[in-house]
Design an enzyme around this catalytic site. Structure first.
Site, PDB file in Angstrom:
ATOM      1  N   HIS A 142       1.262  -1.112   0.089  1.00  0.00           N
ATOM      2  CA  HIS A 142      -0.126   0.160   0.086  1.00  0.00           C
ATOM      3  C   HIS A 142       0.932   1.480   0.067  1.00  0.00           C
ATOM      4  O   HIS A 142       0.492   1.800  -0.988  1.00  0.00           O
ATOM      5  CB  HIS A 142      -1.175   0.219   1.364  1.00  0.00           C
ATOM      6  CG  HIS A 142      -1.721   0.877   1.527  1.00  0.00           C
ATOM      7  ND1 HIS A 142      -3.514   0.968   1.385  1.00  0.00           N
ATOM      8  CD2 HIS A 142      -1.341   2.168   1.380  1.00  0.00           C
ATOM      9  CE1 HIS A 142      -3.809   2.201   1.684  1.00  0.00           C
ATOM     10  NE2 HIS A 142      -2.777   3.271   1.775  1.00  0.00           N
ATOM     11  N   GLU A 143       2.068   0.736   0.842  1.00  0.00           N
ATOM     12  CA  GLU A 143       2.305   3.004   0.764  1.00  0.00           C
ATOM     13  C   GLU A 143       3.836   2.672  -0.055  1.00  0.00           C
ATOM     14  O   GLU A 143       3.936   3.636  -0.217  1.00  0.00           O
ATOM     15  CB  GLU A 143       3.413   2.230   2.700  1.00  0.00           C
ATOM     16  CG  GLU A 143       2.403   2.462   2.909  1.00  0.00           C
ATOM     17  CD  GLU A 143       1.464   3.270   3.895  1.00  0.00           C
ATOM     18  OE1 GLU A 143       1.770   4.611   3.428  1.00  0.00           O
ATOM     19  OE2 GLU A 143       0.501   3.359   4.407  1.00  0.00           O
ATOM     20  N   HIS A 146       1.605   4.604  -2.288  1.00  0.00           N
ATOM     21  CA  HIS A 146       1.926   5.774  -2.933  1.00  0.00           C
ATOM     22  C   HIS A 146       3.307   6.316  -2.969  1.00  0.00           C
ATOM     23  O   HIS A 146       3.448   8.055  -3.449  1.00  0.00           O
ATOM     24  CB  HIS A 146       1.701   6.402  -0.923  1.00  0.00           C
ATOM     25  CG  HIS A 146       0.038   6.312  -1.081  1.00  0.00           C
ATOM     26  ND1 HIS A 146      -0.411   6.135  -1.292  1.00  0.00           N
ATOM     27  CD2 HIS A 146       0.224   5.559   0.479  1.00  0.00           C
ATOM     28  CE1 HIS A 146      -1.877   6.327  -0.746  1.00  0.00           C
ATOM     29  NE2 HIS A 146      -1.857   5.754   0.532  1.00  0.00           N
TER      30      HIS A 146
END
Length: 243
Positions: A142-143, A146
């Site tokens: 997820h990160e 980003h």
């Protein structure tokens, strides 16, 4: 950046134990039983025990978090793929620091989140919120989405539409909205018919609500809906959604 790295002043860490002996062997177990039963401890001793316990727990969590991180960087197909894609973007940019494992740190987080991204600092993994290695894999993925978005499009994280778009992509592409992950979080309240998209919308809305420019949940939901079609269907750098 839904799960932004909290300021250091928000993270309260215990002091080291008064002595190493206080957290080892028979003395540790004796204090544990005393603490649980309330027998034989003065208020000061009880406070010291609580501090020692938190210190040992946080040290163990930190060590485990870094071990998991290093394992995933070597063996997780999703994490490896994302770090390779980030490295390619790094090669095209001379104005940013190069990505390596030092940009992924473990620490204690004061809130419910399991990780966070900061465009200048990197990725924070919340060692006290990670359930297991596979939870950490989804969090890292997820990160890393980003991180990828920030390099590729220079995201304005205070712009709600930018923020919502990256959150939609991160929740959709990371694997955190697979059926078994949602079932683990929500049990039988999770409806299979709503599935992946409902999970992505819900998690993206929660994240956007944390943006200082977001008024409330209704505002966050509206922004997510506005960018939904284009952002959900954008699976770069993957060819399709990982489920």
């Amino acid at each position: 950046m839904a799960d932004s790295i909290p300021p250091k002043e928000e993270i309260v860490k215990p002091n080291p134990p008064a002595s190493e002996a206080s957290v080892q062997g028979f003395n540790w177990w004796r204090r544990t039983f005393q603490y649980k039963t309330g027998l034989g401890l003065t208020p000061d001793e009880k406070a010291q025990y609580e501090n020692d316990y938190k210190y040992v727990l946080q040290r163990k969590q930190c060590q485990e978090c870094y071990e998991y991180r290093d394992w995933l960087l070597k063996y997780s197909p999703t994490v490896i793929f994302m770090t390779q894609q980030i490295a390619k973007l790094n090669d095209k940019r001379t104005d940013v620091l190069k990505f390596d494992e030092s940009k992924i740190i473990c620490d204690v987080c004061p809130e419910w989140r399991s990780g966070g991204f900061h465009p200048e600092l990197g990725i924070l993994l919340c060692q006290n919120r990670i359930r297991d290695k596979w939870h950490l894999e989804d969090t890292m993925a997820h990160e890393l989405v980003h991180y990828f978005d920030n390099l590729k499009w220079q995201v304005d994280w205070l712009n709600l539409k930018h923020h919502a778009c990256s959150e939609i992509r991160a929740s959709s592409l990371s694997g955190e909205c697979r059926f078994m992950q949602e079932f683990a979080r929500r049990g039988f309240s999770f409806k299979v018919s709503q599935g992946h998209q409902e999970c992505v919308k819900r998690r993206a809305t929660l994240s956007v609500m944390g943006n200082p420019n977001c008024k409330d949940e209704e505002h966050a939901r509206k922004i997510v809906d506005e960018v939904w079609d284009s952002c959900f269907n954008d699976t770069r750098p993957f060819e399709e959604i990982y489920r």
